[in-house]
Design a protein around this motif. Structure first.
Motif, PDB file in Angstrom:
ATOM      1  N   ALA A 181       0.829  -1.203   0.000  1.00  0.00           N
ATOM      2  CA  ALA A 181       0.000   0.000   0.000  1.00  0.00           C
ATOM      3  C   ALA A 181       0.867   1.258   0.000  1.00  0.00           C
ATOM      4  O   ALA A 181       0.560   2.239  -0.701  1.00  0.00           O
ATOM      5  CB  ALA A 181      -0.938  -0.011   1.202  1.00  0.00           C
ATOM      6  N   LEU A 182       1.949   1.253   0.770  1.00  0.00           N
ATOM      7  CA  LEU A 182       2.864   2.388   0.779  1.00  0.00           C
ATOM      8  C   LEU A 182       3.454   2.610  -0.614  1.00  0.00           C
ATOM      9  O   LEU A 182       3.556   3.741  -1.088  1.00  0.00           O
ATOM     10  CB  LEU A 182       3.987   2.157   1.791  1.00  0.00           C
ATOM     11  CG  LEU A 182       3.645   2.342   3.264  1.00  0.00           C
ATOM     12  CD1 LEU A 182       4.780   1.831   4.147  1.00  0.00           C
ATOM     13  CD2 LEU A 182       3.381   3.821   3.561  1.00  0.00           C
ATOM     14  N   ALA A 183       3.862   1.514  -1.247  1.00  0.00           N
ATOM     15  CA  ALA A 183       4.439   1.625  -2.586  1.00  0.00           C
ATOM     16  C   ALA A 183       3.411   2.162  -3.580  1.00  0.00           C
ATOM     17  O   ALA A 183       3.700   3.081  -4.363  1.00  0.00           O
ATOM     18  CB  ALA A 183       4.970   0.264  -3.041  1.00  0.00           C
ATOM     19  N   ALA A 184       2.213   1.598  -3.543  1.00  0.00           N
ATOM     20  CA  ALA A 184       1.170   2.034  -4.478  1.00  0.00           C
ATOM     21  C   ALA A 184       0.821   3.503  -4.271  1.00  0.00           C
ATOM     22  O   ALA A 184       0.639   4.257  -5.236  1.00  0.00           O
ATOM     23  CB  ALA A 184      -0.069   1.161  -4.326  1.00  0.00           C
ATOM     24  N   GLY A 185       0.721   3.916  -3.010  1.00  0.00           N
ATOM     25  CA  GLY A 185       0.366   5.295  -2.713  1.00  0.00           C
ATOM     26  C   GLY A 185       1.407   6.286  -3.188  1.00  0.00           C
ATOM     27  O   GLY A 185       1.083   7.431  -3.506  1.00  0.00           O
ATOM     28  N   ALA A 186       2.672   5.838  -3.245  1.00  0.00           N
ATOM     29  CA  ALA A 186       3.752   6.723  -3.675  1.00  0.00           C
ATOM     30  C   ALA A 186       4.091   6.540  -5.152  1.00  0.00           C
ATOM     31  O   ALA A 186       5.037   7.166  -5.650  1.00  0.00           O
ATOM     32  CB  ALA A 186       4.996   6.464  -2.828  1.00  0.00           C
ATOM     33  N   GLY A 187       3.335   5.681  -5.838  1.00  0.00           N
ATOM     34  CA  GLY A 187       3.612   5.429  -7.245  1.00  0.00           C
ATOM     35  C   GLY A 187       4.909   4.670  -7.471  1.00  0.00           C
ATOM     36  O   GLY A 187       5.567   4.830  -8.502  1.00  0.00           O
ATOM     37  N   LEU A 188       5.276   3.810  -6.510  1.00  0.00           N
ATOM     38  CA  LEU A 188       6.529   3.061  -6.577  1.00  0.00           C
ATOM     39  C   LEU A 188       6.253   1.585  -6.835  1.00  0.00           C
ATOM     40  O   LEU A 188       5.179   1.082  -6.504  1.00  0.00           O
ATOM     41  CB  LEU A 188       7.289   3.193  -5.254  1.00  0.00           C
ATOM     42  CG  LEU A 188       7.699   4.610  -4.839  1.00  0.00           C
ATOM     43  CD1 LEU A 188       8.310   4.580  -3.443  1.00  0.00           C
ATOM     44  CD2 LEU A 188       8.671   5.204  -5.849  1.00  0.00           C
ATOM     45  N   PRO A 189       7.205   0.853  -7.395  1.00  0.00           N
ATOM     46  CA  PRO A 189       7.032  -0.592  -7.547  1.00  0.00           C
ATOM     47  C   PRO A 189       7.007  -1.262  -6.184  1.00  0.00           C
ATOM     48  O   PRO A 189       7.722  -0.847  -5.262  1.00  0.00           O
ATOM     49  CB  PRO A 189       8.260  -1.019  -8.362  1.00  0.00           C
ATOM     50  CG  PRO A 189       9.275   0.054  -8.110  1.00  0.00           C
ATOM     51  CD  PRO A 189       8.498   1.323  -7.939  1.00  0.00           C
ATOM     52  N   GLY A 190       6.174  -2.271  -6.057  1.00  0.00           N
ATOM     53  CA  GLY A 190       6.058  -2.994  -4.792  1.00  0.00           C
ATOM     54  C   GLY A 190       6.281  -4.483  -4.980  1.00  0.00           C
ATOM     55  O   GLY A 190       6.606  -4.957  -6.080  1.00  0.00           O
ATOM     56  N   TYR A 191       6.107  -5.230  -3.906  1.00  0.00           N
ATOM     57  CA  TYR A 191       6.299  -6.677  -3.944  1.00  0.00           C
ATOM     58  C   TYR A 191       5.259  -7.327  -4.866  1.00  0.00           C
ATOM     59  O   TYR A 191       4.058  -7.055  -4.759  1.00  0.00           O
ATOM     60  CB  TYR A 191       6.139  -7.266  -2.549  1.00  0.00           C
ATOM     61  CG  TYR A 191       7.089  -6.717  -1.511  1.00  0.00           C
ATOM     62  CD1 TYR A 191       8.445  -6.541  -1.778  1.00  0.00           C
ATOM     63  CD2 TYR A 191       6.630  -6.386  -0.234  1.00  0.00           C
ATOM     64  CE1 TYR A 191       9.316  -6.045  -0.815  1.00  0.00           C
ATOM     65  CE2 TYR A 191       7.493  -5.895   0.740  1.00  0.00           C
ATOM     66  CZ  TYR A 191       8.830  -5.730   0.443  1.00  0.00           C
ATOM     67  OH  TYR A 191       9.685  -5.245   1.409  1.00  0.00           O
ATOM     68  N   GLU A 192       5.725  -8.208  -5.754  1.00  0.00           N
ATOM     69  CA  GLU A 192       4.826  -8.923  -6.651  1.00  0.00           C
ATOM     70  C   GLU A 192       4.928 -10.440  -6.523  1.00  0.00           C
ATOM     71  O   GLU A 192       4.062 -11.158  -7.015  1.00  0.00           O
ATOM     72  CB  GLU A 192       5.099  -8.528  -8.101  1.00  0.00           C
ATOM     73  CG  GLU A 192       4.821  -7.065  -8.399  1.00  0.00           C
ATOM     74  CD  GLU A 192       4.870  -6.751  -9.882  1.00  0.00           C
ATOM     75  OE1 GLU A 192       3.937  -7.140 -10.609  1.00  0.00           O
ATOM     76  OE2 GLU A 192       5.866  -6.133 -10.314  1.00  0.00           O
ATOM     77  N   VAL A 193       5.982 -10.916  -5.880  1.00  0.00           N
ATOM     78  CA  VAL A 193       6.175 -12.356  -5.696  1.00  0.00           C
ATOM     79  C   VAL A 193       6.345 -12.617  -4.203  1.00  0.00           C
ATOM     80  O   VAL A 193       7.107 -11.932  -3.524  1.00  0.00           O
ATOM     81  CB  VAL A 193       7.408 -12.859  -6.469  1.00  0.00           C
ATOM     82  CG1 VAL A 193       7.531 -14.377  -6.342  1.00  0.00           C
ATOM     83  CG2 VAL A 193       7.341 -12.450  -7.941  1.00  0.00           C
ATOM     84  N   LEU A 194       5.608 -13.592  -3.688  1.00  0.00           N
ATOM     85  CA  LEU A 194       5.680 -13.973  -2.276  1.00  0.00           C
ATOM     86  C   LEU A 194       6.342 -15.339  -2.168  1.00  0.00           C
ATOM     87  O   LEU A 194       5.985 -16.256  -2.908  1.00  0.00           O
ATOM     88  CB  LEU A 194       4.281 -14.036  -1.666  1.00  0.00           C
ATOM     89  CG  LEU A 194       3.327 -12.865  -1.941  1.00  0.00           C
ATOM     90  CD1 LEU A 194       2.007 -13.074  -1.208  1.00  0.00           C
ATOM     91  CD2 LEU A 194       3.956 -11.540  -1.552  1.00  0.00           C
ATOM     92  N   GLN A 195       7.288 -15.482  -1.253  1.00  0.00           N
ATOM     93  CA  GLN A 195       7.920 -16.787  -1.049  1.00  0.00           C
ATOM     94  C   GLN A 195       7.724 -17.228   0.397  1.00  0.00           C
ATOM     95  O   GLN A 195       8.195 -16.580   1.333  1.00  0.00           O
ATOM     96  CB  GLN A 195       9.407 -16.752  -1.389  1.00  0.00           C
ATOM     97  CG  GLN A 195      10.029 -18.141  -1.308  1.00  0.00           C
ATOM     98  CD  GLN A 195      11.464 -18.214  -1.790  1.00  0.00           C
ATOM     99  OE1 GLN A 195      12.295 -18.889  -1.186  1.00  0.00           O
ATOM    100  NE2 GLN A 195      11.771 -17.522  -2.878  1.00  0.00           N
ATOM    101  N   TYR A 196       6.977 -18.334   0.544  1.00  0.00           N
ATOM    102  CA  TYR A 196       6.669 -18.886   1.860  1.00  0.00           C
ATOM    103  C   TYR A 196       6.709 -20.410   1.768  1.00  0.00           C
ATOM    104  O   TYR A 196       6.539 -20.985   0.688  1.00  0.00           O
ATOM    105  CB  TYR A 196       5.264 -18.454   2.323  1.00  0.00           C
ATOM    106  CG  TYR A 196       5.158 -16.995   2.679  1.00  0.00           C
ATOM    107  CD1 TYR A 196       5.134 -16.584   4.004  1.00  0.00           C
ATOM    108  CD2 TYR A 196       5.089 -16.025   1.690  1.00  0.00           C
ATOM    109  CE1 TYR A 196       5.046 -15.231   4.328  1.00  0.00           C
ATOM    110  CE2 TYR A 196       5.006 -14.671   2.006  1.00  0.00           C
ATOM    111  CZ  TYR A 196       4.989 -14.290   3.329  1.00  0.00           C
ATOM    112  OH  TYR A 196       4.909 -12.956   3.656  1.00  0.00           O
ATOM    113  N   ALA A 197       6.909 -21.058   2.909  1.00  0.00           N
ATOM    114  CA  ALA A 197       6.819 -22.513   2.950  1.00  0.00           C
ATOM    115  C   ALA A 197       5.375 -22.927   2.680  1.00  0.00           C
ATOM    116  O   ALA A 197       4.438 -22.334   3.213  1.00  0.00           O
ATOM    117  CB  ALA A 197       7.271 -23.034   4.312  1.00  0.00           C
ATOM    118  N   HIS A 198       5.210 -23.939   1.842  1.00  0.00           N
ATOM    119  CA  HIS A 198       3.861 -24.408   1.518  1.00  0.00           C
ATOM    120  C   HIS A 198       3.958 -25.832   1.004  1.00  0.00           C
ATOM    121  O   HIS A 198       4.781 -26.140   0.140  1.00  0.00           O
ATOM    122  CB  HIS A 198       3.225 -23.518   0.458  1.00  0.00           C
ATOM    123  CG  HIS A 198       1.851 -23.960   0.034  1.00  0.00           C
ATOM    124  ND1 HIS A 198       0.793 -24.031   0.916  1.00  0.00           N
ATOM    125  CD2 HIS A 198       1.365 -24.355  -1.162  1.00  0.00           C
ATOM    126  CE1 HIS A 198      -0.294 -24.444   0.269  1.00  0.00           C
ATOM    127  NE2 HIS A 198       0.033 -24.646  -0.993  1.00  0.00           N
TER     128      HIS A 198
END
Length: 327
Positions: free
Chosen positions: A178-195
């Motif tokens: 949300a911070l990235a989107a609000g500032a017009g910046l690229p944000g996290y697009e890939v999540l890496q978690y145990a699954h």
């Protein structure tokens, strides 16, 4: 091989293989000759998505890591590998000094660390741009905005392509995006978690996740993925470090009444398909409604070949329903 697209930006999105290869032990527990053989076989089979971190594998020699990235750099140069293979790496969990660890002395996610650690990773890998860079673990000592802006600056400069995040509480991921989107910046697009197919208890704290097993993709994170279709989950430890074939390796947080029921269905489907339980787990992930890319490790070409065979394993809707419903 099958492929899927990660990322949404026209300049950064990439097509990667549906099965990712983890390089955690390459250059340490897995020697160079074997590591090169596994990497060569993976690429020969159409694999294009390799995962590492700047701290792999610091625990092998009590150092600070870097062995995996350095080996991948040597492999790239010796094989003439270019941008056809996407190499993802991580920062934030490298020990600041030999003999310490990511729990007591991590590098963290300050803007200074992000810039310096990314530069070191580029040097070790021998690349001008990191295809995908993850925030490896949380750093709640640094303002989240500083971390977001630190990663975004590297994207703006062209030294990083996609951004990812691993082992963070879901609310922290959403706040950062949300911070990235609000500032017009690229944000996290890939999540890496145990699954994996088996589900752990999520109320068991440890040194890295004192609030519970935040490293596992539990119901909250999977719900988040459903609500945010542009995100992709890279699932690490899908085979639970061999626990599906060696039950004695099953971690303690999987010791609960739901585990036997899910194992029973898994073995039923394995018998019906003529596949191994490991292959069924990987096929279940790759064919899921959610965008999931299993991340497998391999210490031999034979282990890798077993995982590669799962790419072509098609589960029926009824088999998938049983696997999903078991509890």
């Amino acid at each position: 091989m099958k492929y899927r697209t990660i990322g949404t930006g026209p300049a950064t999105r990439r097509e990667v293989s549906a099965l990712a290869l983890g390089a955690m032990w390459f250059g340490s527990a897995t020697d160079e000759e074997t590591s090169f053989a596994v990497l060569d076989r993976y690429v020969e089979a159409g694999g294009t998505f390799v995962d590492t971190s700047d701290n792999y594998a610091f625990w092998a020699d009590g150092g600070q890591g870097g062995q995996s990235e350095e080996l991948l750099g040597r492999w790239r140069r010796s094989r003439g590998i270019g941008d056809e293979v996407v190499i993802a790496t991580k920062l934030g969990a490298r020990p600041l000094a030999p003999g310490t660890g990511y729990v007591d002395n991590p590098e963290g996610l300050s803007a200074k660390v992000i810039r310096e650690a990314a530069e070191r990773s580029r040097e070790r890998l021998g690349v001008d741009r990191l295809d995908l860079l993850y925030a490896h673990i949380e750093d709640r000592t640094v303002p989240l905005r500083e971390t977001v802006e630190g990663f975004a600056a590297l994207v703006a400069e062209g030294t990083v392509g996609l951004l990812g995040v691993s082992n963070h509480a879901v609310w922290r991921v959403e706040r950062a995006r949300a911070l990235a989107a609000g500032a017009g910046l690229p944000g996290y697009e890939v999540l890496q978690y145990a699954h994996s197919h088996l589900r752990p208890r999520l109320d068991v704290p440890d040194g890295l996740f004192p609030d519970g097993s935040l490293g596992h993709a539990g119901g909250e994170l999977l719900s988040y993925l459903r609500a945010e279709p542009d995100l992709t989950l890279v699932a690490y430890s899908p085979l639970l470090k061999g626990a599906y074939t060696h039950p004695d390796r099953l971690p303690a947080d999987f010791d609960h009444p739901g585990t036997p029921a899910r194992l029973a269905v898994l073995h039923e489907v394995a018998r019906e398909t003529g596949a191994t339980p490991n292959q069924v787990v990987l096929a279940w992930q790759m064919g899921a409604e959610l965008p999931i890319i299993p991340l497998v490790g391999a210490s031999s070409v034979g282990q890798l070949d077993e995982s590669l065979a799962a790419v072509d394993l098609e589960l029926t809707a009824e088999q998938r329903r049983r696997l999903d419903a078991a509890h």
